[in-house]
Design a protein around this motif. Structure first.
Motif, mmCIF file in Angstrom:
data_model
loop_
_atom_site.group_PDB
_atom_site.id
_atom_site.type_symbol
_atom_site.label_atom_id
_atom_site.label_comp_id
_atom_site.label_asym_id
_atom_site.label_seq_id
_atom_site.Cartn_x
_atom_site.Cartn_y
_atom_site.Cartn_z
ATOM 1 N N ALA A 10 -15.795 34.511 23.004
ATOM 2 C CA ALA A 10 -15.239 33.162 22.971
ATOM 3 C C ALA A 10 -15.755 32.404 21.760
ATOM 4 O O ALA A 10 -15.010 31.728 21.058
ATOM 5 C CB ALA A 10 -15.607 32.424 24.252
ATOM 6 N N LEU A 11 -17.046 32.525 21.520
ATOM 7 C CA LEU A 11 -17.614 31.878 20.349
ATOM 8 C C LEU A 11 -16.979 32.422 19.080
ATOM 9 O O LEU A 11 -16.605 31.676 18.176
ATOM 10 C CB LEU A 11 -19.127 32.123 20.306
ATOM 11 C CG LEU A 11 -19.954 31.378 21.356
ATOM 12 C CD1 LEU A 11 -21.355 31.965 21.413
ATOM 13 C CD2 LEU A 11 -20.008 29.906 21.045
ATOM 14 N N ASN A 209 -11.836 30.679 28.419
ATOM 15 C CA ASN A 209 -12.207 29.776 27.330
ATOM 16 C C ASN A 209 -12.272 28.329 27.775
ATOM 17 O O ASN A 209 -12.890 27.497 27.120
ATOM 18 C CB ASN A 209 -11.182 29.868 26.195
ATOM 19 C CG ASN A 209 -11.310 31.172 25.437
ATOM 20 O OD1 ASN A 209 -12.256 31.925 25.630
ATOM 21 N ND2 ASN A 209 -10.341 31.445 24.588
ATOM 22 N N THR A 243 -3.461 41.901 22.205
ATOM 23 C CA THR A 243 -3.005 40.637 21.626
ATOM 24 C C THR A 243 -3.152 40.767 20.120
ATOM 25 O O THR A 243 -3.695 41.749 19.623
ATOM 26 C CB THR A 243 -3.856 39.441 22.105
ATOM 27 O OG1 THR A 243 -5.195 39.635 21.656
ATOM 28 C CG2 THR A 243 -3.825 39.316 23.613
ATOM 29 N N ASP A 244 -2.679 39.774 19.433
ATOM 30 C CA ASP A 244 -2.703 39.885 17.975
ATOM 31 C C ASP A 244 -3.847 39.102 17.340
ATOM 32 O O ASP A 244 -3.902 38.957 16.133
ATOM 33 C CB ASP A 244 -1.368 39.423 17.387
ATOM 34 C CG ASP A 244 -0.990 38.029 17.856
ATOM 35 O OD1 ASP A 244 -1.820 37.394 18.527
ATOM 36 O OD2 ASP A 244 0.132 37.595 17.550
ATOM 37 N N ASP A 245 -4.770 38.590 18.163
ATOM 38 C CA ASP A 245 -5.825 37.772 17.558
ATOM 39 C C ASP A 245 -7.130 38.537 17.322
ATOM 40 O O ASP A 245 -8.084 37.985 16.770
ATOM 41 C CB ASP A 245 -6.092 36.517 18.386
ATOM 42 C CG ASP A 245 -6.585 36.830 19.790
ATOM 43 O OD1 ASP A 245 -6.869 38.010 20.061
ATOM 44 O OD2 ASP A 245 -6.671 35.897 20.604
ATOM 45 N N SER A 251 -7.786 34.975 27.390
ATOM 46 C CA SER A 251 -8.108 33.960 28.386
ATOM 47 C C SER A 251 -6.814 33.379 28.933
ATOM 48 O O SER A 251 -5.928 32.986 28.174
ATOM 49 C CB SER A 251 -8.941 32.845 27.736
ATOM 50 O OG SER A 251 -9.269 31.857 28.689
#
Lengths: 331, 346
Positions: A10-11, A209, A243-245, A251
């Motif tokens: 998350a950070l 998140n 996912t694409d990130d 989340s």
């Protein structure tokens, strides 16, 4: 308490996701080690995410400046002279890990390197993770010492990341030993508990998140990778695959938990060494929507402590999975 | 809104309450309906009706009653509270940029929540909410005492004091959160600003506290209306300045404390809503207070729905969305006012 992979992810998502898009260049290539370097006897040239780097063939003062990197270097049986400040999470680490970084210089916090402190540690090589070090930071780091930034194919690709580090630090033999040990243990467990593995559908969840959300490890996350790709556990049909990130997890709003975990028979999550769970995770478990899931009704939610960053911690995770989950389920 | 030519000047004719008020109330009801009906899981009308009238414990019932209703209630409470508090703060300080963060209220609430989580190990919402109140009250009182009394007291000094104390408390909160990763985690989630994750009981409690704050606002509204004309004018008209100020501070503490405790620090609502309404309804403080109480929730609820739709199935914090919505609207308001000013006949 050590921040869980979820927290770190998350950070990382908040701090460095924008960098991911620029950090997808090729990782260090063992085959590209320069003959020139070998010929000189004391340096080699390796590829890193931001280009070729000439590093000492046998570095003695390694600075590991990304969050997981010290533990990955530790798995190669090399010392570190500098790392970020882990003080706030120190109680969550094993005694061996605490001892490993006890004498290392503290050179900043997560995602924010203290360049002056790093220079003061006089490293002969700096290593880090492309998900936390962008090219501008790499350039500044390179002014202090040769810098190798590794990336792997995705954030959870600890196999490639550790191999690239091993190549850069001249510790490929140690890496291969750890890999072989891990693979032997993995195959042994897969065979021994094949029935339990095949009879269940799995998920690895954590806090989200935001308040009111939960998260799911994707196969591209460190533990998701271990579950899905390495152990061959079957994820539930509702669990997103990618996912694409590049974060390795997703989340989602809590009201989707019924859909995402539909049909899942074993839920894995993270817990602290003392057996407690982070409040955010406990909130997810305590929610009425979670409590109506099959895994809650059958009491098949298991917390694992091991934080997977390399072959050794992955083997520890498998040992923990056996002791806490597979063995009880097989009886 | 239409314009009239009066003696060579173009003046705005304000829309009458008899027409606008019912429309705004209907818009609020529609926003509430949308907030309950729209979410990551598609529910049928029958599902929604059953969940609201005859729940039997189905997943749809749990989604509506344990997720969406609390979320909507928190949105109503926080939207009203922040928007009304914004009007009060802009009136008291005569500073158009005043909002709940300016007088250290949010920072005080955050610091108190950090104390509760880090030092006292209290994580339960009902308890942290009271800490948020206490923090908001202490910070406001501190700002009032240091910046608002004695020789040299001025609105500028009050505002400067609020900013300074807010900065100190924010730094202290950050330091506390770094001491303990449990607290860091809790405060990180809380600090993002979100309407979700509260129980129905906690959401109803928030609504009740905000209602008490709004009642207080009703009581002091005449005094605030006079204060808006300036202190000298207010005194000349017989206004009881001290009571209006004290009541205003109390209302800010109650409203901001409840909103911040329930939803975390949410920016721009307290700034945007009063300014937008002032552009439509003019400077009448009492009208601004009434419409802010109605429009604040509309903005916050719709922003929250948008948060869930834009990058579905994931979502973004509502505090981020209000900033996205608020900043361009404020810029547009500023530009339109400049154009009006430049275009006005001398």
């Amino acid at each position: 308490m050590r921040p869980s992979p979820r927290l770190r992810a998350a950070l990382a998502a908040a701090v460095i996701v924008p960098l991911v898009l620029t950090a997808t260049a090729c990782a260090p290539d063992a085959d590209s080690s320069s003959d020139d370097g070998a010929a000189s006897g004391d340096t080699v040239v390796v590829d890193s995410v931001y280009g070729e780097v000439t590093v000492p063939a046998a570095p003695e003062r390694v600075a590991a400046i990304s969050y997981d990197t010290p533990w990955q270097v530790m798995s190669l049986d090399l010392p570190v002279v500098a790392a970020i400040d882990y003080t706030q999470w120190i109680d969550g680490y094993t005694e061996d890990q605490q001892a490993y970084i006890a004498d290392a210089a503290k050179v900043g916090s997560y995602g924010e390197v203290n360049f002056e402190a790093l220079a003061g540690a006089a490293p002969d090589v700096i290593v880090g993770d492309a998900y936390e070090v962008d090219e501008a930071t790499f350039t500044r780091l390179s002014e202090i010492a040769p810098t190798v930034i590794v990336g792997g194919d995705e954030r959870g690709d600890w196999q490639s990341i550790t191999e690239d580090l091993a190549t850069a630090l001249g510790a490929h033999d140690t890496w291969e030993e750890a890999k072989a040990s891990y693979e032997a243990r993995r195959d042994e467990v897969k065979e021994q508990y094949a029935d339990v593995i095949a009879a269940n559908t799995w998920a690895n969840f954590s806090l989200g998140n935001e308040v009111g959300q939960f998260s799911i490890q994707l196969p591209s996350g460190s533990t998701g990778n271990l579950v899905v790709n390495e152990m061959g556990l079957t994820y539930g049909d509702g669990i997103p695959q990618d996912t694409d990130d590049g974060a390795g997890y997703v989340s989602l709003p809590l009201e989707q938990i019924g859909t995402v975990l539909d049909g899942v028979t074993v839920g894995l999550t993270y817990e602290n060494p003392d057996g407690s769970k982070m409040p955010g995770i406990q909130d997810v478990i305590d929610s009425s929507l979670f409590q109506q899931l099959e895994i809650a009704k059958t009491d098949r939610v298991y917390g694992l402590v091991s934080n997977v960053t390399d072959y050794r911690t992955a083997e520890e995770w498998i040992d923990e999975l056996v002791a806490k989950v597979l063995e009880p389920l097989s009886q | 809104m239409t314009t009239l030519a009066t003696g060579g000047r173009r003046t705005l004719r304000r829309p009458p309450d008899a027409v606008v008020l019912p429309i705004v109330v209907l818009l609020l009801l529609a926003a509430v309906a949308v907030s309950i009906a729209v979410g990551p899981r598609t529910l049928t009308f029958d599902d929604l009706l059953a969940a609201l009238t005859a729940p039997t414990g189905t997943e749809a019932d749990l989604i509506v009653r344990d997720v969406r209703l609390p979320r909507t209630f928190v949105g109503i409470a926080a939207g009203s509270a922040l928007a009304v508090a914004g009007v009060i703060m802009q009136t008291l300080t005569r500073n158009p940029l005043a909002e709940p963060g300016l007088l250290g209220v949010n920072a005080g609430a955050s610091f108190a929540v950090a104390i509760a989580i880090v030092v006292l190990r209290i994580g339960e919402f009902g308890a942290t909410m009271w800490f948020a109140f206490l923090g908001a009250a202490v910070a406001s009182a501190l700002v009032a005492v240091i910046g608002g009394v004695g020789r040299g007291a001025s609105i500028g000094r009050l505002t400067l004091t609020g900013v300074a104390i807010g900065a100190v408390l924010s730094a202290a909160t950050a330091a506390l959160s770094l001491i303990d990763p449990h607290a860091y985690q809790s405060l990180r989630l809380w600090g993002a600003g979100a309407l979700g994750g509260r129980s129905l009981d906690a959401a109803v409690l928030t609504l009740l506290v905000v209602a008490v704050g709004l009642v207080l606002v009703v009581l002091i509204a005449p005094g605030l209306g006079l204060l808006a004309l300036g202190e000298d004018t207010a005194r000349a008209l017989g206004g009881r300045i001290g009571i209006a100020r004290l009541g205003g501070f109390l209302a800010i503490v109650v409203l901001c404390g409840a909103a911040t405790a329930a939803a975390g620090p949410i920016a721009f609502v307290g700034l945007l809503v009063p300014h937008a309404l002032r552009a439509v309804f003019g400077p009448d403080t009492r009208r601004l207070l009434i419409y802010s109480a109605l429009v604040g929730p509309i903005l916050l609820l719709l922003a929250d729905v948008l948060c869930g739709m834009l990058i579905a199935p994931r979502s973004i914090p509502v505090g981020v969305m209000t900033a996205f919505l608020g900043a361009p609207v404020l810029v547009a308001l500023v530009l339109s006012r400049r154009v009006q000013a430049e275009g006005a006949p001398s």
